[in-house]
Design an enzyme around this catalytic site. Structure first.
Site, PDB file in Angstrom:
ATOM      1  N   ARG A  87       0.848  -1.200   0.000  1.00 45.81           N
ATOM      2  CA  ARG A  87       0.000   0.000   0.000  1.00 45.81           C
ATOM      3  C   ARG A  87       0.878   1.241   0.000  1.00 45.81           C
ATOM      4  O   ARG A  87       2.089   1.165   0.181  1.00 45.81           O
ATOM      5  CB  ARG A  87      -0.918   0.025   1.234  1.00 45.81           C
ATOM      6  CG  ARG A  87      -0.152   0.038   2.540  1.00 45.81           C
ATOM      7  CD  ARG A  87      -0.979   0.518   3.713  1.00 45.81           C
ATOM      8  NE  ARG A  87      -0.303   0.298   4.980  1.00 45.81           N
ATOM      9  CZ  ARG A  87       0.694   1.032   5.460  1.00 45.81           C
ATOM     10  NH1 ARG A  87       1.163   2.048   4.761  1.00 45.81           N
ATOM     11  NH2 ARG A  87       1.242   0.749   6.632  1.00 45.81           N
ATOM     12  N   MET A 160      -4.854   5.990   7.109  1.00 41.65           N
ATOM     13  CA  MET A 160      -5.298   5.462   5.817  1.00 41.65           C
ATOM     14  C   MET A 160      -4.108   5.181   4.924  1.00 41.65           C
ATOM     15  O   MET A 160      -3.116   5.908   4.937  1.00 41.65           O
ATOM     16  CB  MET A 160      -6.233   6.451   5.114  1.00 41.65           C
ATOM     17  CG  MET A 160      -7.536   6.641   5.836  1.00 41.65           C
ATOM     18  SD  MET A 160      -8.700   7.673   4.946  1.00 41.65           S
ATOM     19  CE  MET A 160     -10.056   7.657   6.131  1.00 41.65           C
ATOM     20  N   CYS A 190       3.090   6.619  10.716  1.00 42.43           N
ATOM     21  CA  CYS A 190       2.998   7.204   9.374  1.00 42.43           C
ATOM     22  C   CYS A 190       4.247   8.005   9.013  1.00 42.43           C
ATOM     23  O   CYS A 190       4.232   8.807   8.077  1.00 42.43           O
ATOM     24  CB  CYS A 190       1.751   8.066   9.225  1.00 42.43           C
ATOM     25  SG  CYS A 190       0.239   7.171   9.616  1.00 42.43           S
TER      26      CYS A 190
END
EC number: 2.3.1.181
Length: 237
Positions: A87, A160, A190
């Site tokens: 991802r 996300m 992140c």
């Protein structure tokens, strides 16, 4: 365009097994799209998976290994696993008390705009937590949902990271509901230094009904994507 989405709640499921299942569904959609060139009457399916993972850290394809602050032995001691995955985004944590959602959609059934897709994912979470009195917002250049952006107290409540190929999506979002935030201390979440992570439980000072939160997410997601969601019996992975 098929705007019907099959909703599956996988319950508590191993990360790698779930990732492999996502890949199966992703490939199934892509294969139909390729066949559709010769048979335009074919329709592609859409899926939405809910899951809760055991303790796991995942690093996106553009991520930096230095953002994982644990050795292999320390990971084992904490009962956590680690995967490099396909991802976008950097490192994140998944674990009990966190609602993870994986929409596996053919965006050609909805709209062909990845930026819009990410913004609508964020909006579904923003609208959901607003029902609990939490004012979620976006942070410029930082995908996800945050609280108190622009203040020294900015903190992320929902991470996300997605993958898209041939307009088919996989991976998705992770909303901290009742998660143990101590596990985030073992990473630079992140890849963003100096910003905290929070959960609905911490913000509201009580345990939150996760089934209720899932239902609210689905309600907002279906409206935003103008989709028809149907719960189906989950297969055993």
């Amino acid at each position: 365009m098929n705007k019907h989405i099959q909703l599956q709640d996988l319950g508590h499921q191993d990360y790698k097994i779930t990732w492999e299942y996502q890949e199966q569904l992703f490939k199934k959609i892509v294969d139909v799209k390729l066949e559709k060139r010769n048979r335009p009457e074919l329709e592609t399916d859409n899926y939405f998976l809910f899951v809760e993972h055991p303790h796991v850290y995942t690093l996106g394809k553009s991520g930096d290994m230095s953002n994982l602050l644990l050795s292999e032995k320390q990971l084992e001691a904490k009962g956590a696993t680690f995967y490099k995955i396909n991802r976008g985004g950097d490192i994140t944590y998944h674990g009990p008390g966190q609602i993870v959602g994986y929409p596996i959609l053919d965006l050609e059934n909805f709209f062909t705009d990845i930026h819009k897709y990410l913004r609508l994912l964020e909006e579904a979470i923003i609208l959901t937590i607003a029902e609990y009195g939490l004012q979620g917002t976006r942070s410029e250049g930082e995908t996800g949902v945050w609280l108190d952006v622009g203040t020294p107290f900015a903190r992320k409540i929902c991470a996300m990271g997605v993958r898209a190929s041939r307009w088919v999506t996989m991976h998705g979002f992770a909303l901290n509901v009742n998660a143990d935030l101590g596990y985030f201390d073992n990473i630079i979440p992140c890849g963003i230094k100096g910003k905290a992570v929070t959960s609905m439980h911490v913000e509201l000072g009580k345990t939150i009904d996760e089934a209720e939160v899932k239902a609210k997410i689905i309600t907002h997601f279906s409206v935003l994507f103008e989709a028809e969601m149907e719960s189906v019996v989950s297969k055993s992975l």
